[in-house]
Design an enzyme around this catalytic site. Structure first.
Site, PDB file in Angstrom:
ATOM      1  N   TYR A  14       1.555  -5.527   7.649  1.00  0.00           N
ATOM      2  CA  TYR A  14       0.785  -4.646   6.768  1.00  0.00           C
ATOM      3  C   TYR A  14       1.403  -3.261   6.644  1.00  0.00           C
ATOM      4  CZ  TYR A  14      -2.742  -8.280   6.896  1.00  0.00           C
ATOM      5  OH  TYR A  14      -3.396  -9.471   6.771  1.00  0.00           O
ATOM      6  N   VAL A  33      -5.513   1.897 -14.381  1.00  0.00           N
ATOM      7  CA  VAL A  33      -5.619   1.411 -13.004  1.00  0.00           C
ATOM      8  C   VAL A  33      -5.358  -0.096 -12.976  1.00  0.00           C
ATOM      9  CG1 VAL A  33      -7.220   1.094 -11.077  1.00  0.00           C
ATOM     10  CG2 VAL A  33      -7.203   3.241 -12.311  1.00  0.00           C
ATOM     11  N   GLU A  34      -5.795  -0.790 -14.022  1.00  0.00           N
ATOM     12  CA  GLU A  34      -5.595  -2.236 -14.093  1.00  0.00           C
ATOM     13  C   GLU A  34      -4.118  -2.613 -14.082  1.00  0.00           C
ATOM     14  OE1 GLU A  34      -9.555  -1.251 -15.945  1.00  0.00           O
ATOM     15  OE2 GLU A  34      -7.550  -0.392 -16.041  1.00  0.00           O
ATOM     16  N   LYS A  59      -9.805   4.745  -7.702  1.00  0.00           N
ATOM     17  CA  LYS A  59      -9.317   6.067  -8.076  1.00  0.00           C
ATOM     18  C   LYS A  59     -10.482   7.049  -7.971  1.00  0.00           C
ATOM     19  CE  LYS A  59      -6.625   8.372 -11.635  1.00  0.00           C
ATOM     20  NZ  LYS A  59      -5.976   8.220 -12.929  1.00  0.00           N
TER      21      LYS A  59
END
Length: 79
Positions: A14, A33-34, A59
């Site tokens: 991670y 954002v998509e 956001k």
């Protein structure tokens, strides 16, 4: 299944994934954002050999009347 063997080598790194995504976000600009979520999903799936993921991207402060806005996407084939 990593938990079955309790072996670190069976899990995702991670820290490495986070570093890669932070670097990507710092180097790029998207109006949506998509779109950023889609690109991040593509990176994780292709570079880290992840067959399926659920990615949440938010956001904070993007909309004055909301505390937070964002998207959740799922991509790939569930194992």
């Amino acid at each position: 299944m990593p938990a079955a063997r309790d072996a670190i080598e069976d899990t995702l790194d991670y820290k490495r994934i986070a570093k890669r995504l932070v670097s990507f976000v710092a180097e790029t600009h998207f109006g949506l954002v998509e779109t950023l979520a889609e690109r991040c999903a593509e990176i994780v799936m292709s570079e880290f050999n992840v067959p399926w993921l659920r990615l949440k991207l938010s956001k904070p402060g993007a909309v004055s009347a909301a505390k937070n806005v964002g998207v959740v996407i799922e991509r790939g084939q569930k194992p």
